[in-house]
Design a protein around this motif. Sequence first.
Motif, PDB file in Angstrom:
ATOM      1  N   LYS A 207       4.802  -1.853   4.808  1.00 21.43           N
ATOM      2  CA  LYS A 207       4.849  -1.704   3.352  1.00 21.43           C
ATOM      3  C   LYS A 207       5.947  -2.579   2.747  1.00 21.43           C
ATOM      4  O   LYS A 207       7.007  -2.769   3.341  1.00 21.43           O
ATOM      5  N   CYS A 235       1.115  -4.072   3.027  1.00 21.26           N
ATOM      6  CA  CYS A 235       0.753  -3.105   1.981  1.00 21.26           C
ATOM      7  C   CYS A 235       1.653  -3.243   0.758  1.00 21.26           C
ATOM      8  O   CYS A 235       2.870  -3.048   0.839  1.00 21.26           O
ATOM      9  N   ARG A 237       2.996  -1.633  -2.487  1.00 23.64           N
ATOM     10  CA  ARG A 237       3.138  -0.239  -2.917  1.00 23.64           C
ATOM     11  C   ARG A 237       3.986  -0.105  -4.175  1.00 23.64           C
ATOM     12  O   ARG A 237       4.518   0.960  -4.469  1.00 23.64           O
ATOM     13  N   ASP A 269      -1.251   0.602  -2.045  1.00 28.35           N
ATOM     14  CA  ASP A 269      -0.978   2.028  -2.144  1.00 28.35           C
ATOM     15  C   ASP A 269      -0.799   2.364  -3.635  1.00 28.35           C
ATOM     16  O   ASP A 269       0.274   2.153  -4.196  1.00 28.35           O
ATOM     17  N   HIS A 272       2.113   5.561  -4.499  1.00 28.67           N
ATOM     18  CA  HIS A 272       3.518   5.221  -4.711  1.00 28.67           C
ATOM     19  C   HIS A 272       3.645   4.121  -5.769  1.00 28.67           C
ATOM     20  O   HIS A 272       4.673   4.015  -6.434  1.00 28.67           O
TER      21      HIS A 272
END
Length: 337
Positions: A207, A235, A237, A269, A272
């Motif tokens: 992330k 990712c 986020r 994501d 978040h």
Amino acid sequence: MIIVMQKGASARQIANVTARVEQSGRQVHLSEGEERTIIGVVGDGRPLDRTQFEMMDGVEKIVPILSPYKLASRDFRPQDTLVKLNGMKAGGEQIIVMAGPCAVENREQLLTTAHAVKAAGATVLRGGAFKPRSSPYSFQGLGLEGLKLLAEARKETGLLVVTEVISPETVPLVSSYVDILQVGARNMQNFALLHAVGEAQKPVLLKRGMMSTMEELLMSAEYILSHGNDRVILCERGIRTFEPYTRNTLDINAVPMLKQLTHLPVFVDPSHGTGKWSLVGPVARAAIAAGADGLEIEVHPDPEQALSDGAQSLKPERFARLMEELRAVAAAVGRTL
Ligand code: PEP
Ligand code: MN
């Protein structure tokens, strides 16, 4: 730099070039494409005499990689990397949805959520057992007990399981219970942890740090790749900005930008990224439209009672409706879900 071999270069020619690179004290990383093999040369930055390689049989050309990340760059691997997740592949046509509670709280909570997200079409169950909380007084996760519950949910539902690992020493333990290791935003530059997951035999969901640039994210991926693990999923986020209405500002730009810069799959994501359940759906739809290869979404059977991140967690019914909408968006951009 990379050494691009000619189309149809023989295994012997590739081995000769590889041996010569290794003799020079550098490391070799091979990228075998459908058409040609690319030999990535990674060293300590000292200049290497290109001409000796240019003259070798089977070599087409030598190309310097200008970005500080090498193995993560599109120059090294022009084609998309497909990260194998058991029978599935992240980075291909299929969009992977990872869903579940922020934290594993108890058996009933986890199993109820697992069955619900599976019924809605998710293929990976998420759930934190070791929680990296901003406050030492917040729920820190069930630890080993949480890992055992995740393994039980996996067995019962057939879903793959992703969970966060927060220290290098616990990588072997966490790896023995789950399918995918998550490195959280707060640990994106924990280099000892990146080294440890680089040596693990599991895919890694990396992330983006909340205050990290895309280049820093790619350098963190490079740590994992250079330690021998090529199953890395990035990712986005959300990052910190001046905007207080949302928990973070989801950087939608990061999706197409990273897809240009790297061959690695890019997930989003939206939980978040927004911090509010009512924004998760719209932002998830936007992520797929922008080219994301997967999503990580928080789902809780009773968000009001959640021990962490209830405000951004979807109830199972809402998640099921969102999955329907996401299928339509995916189809519109030539993907399946
Ligand atoms: C999480 O996925 O629960 C989490 C803590 O995410 P992040 O590291 O992105 O904050
Ligand atoms: Mn969370």
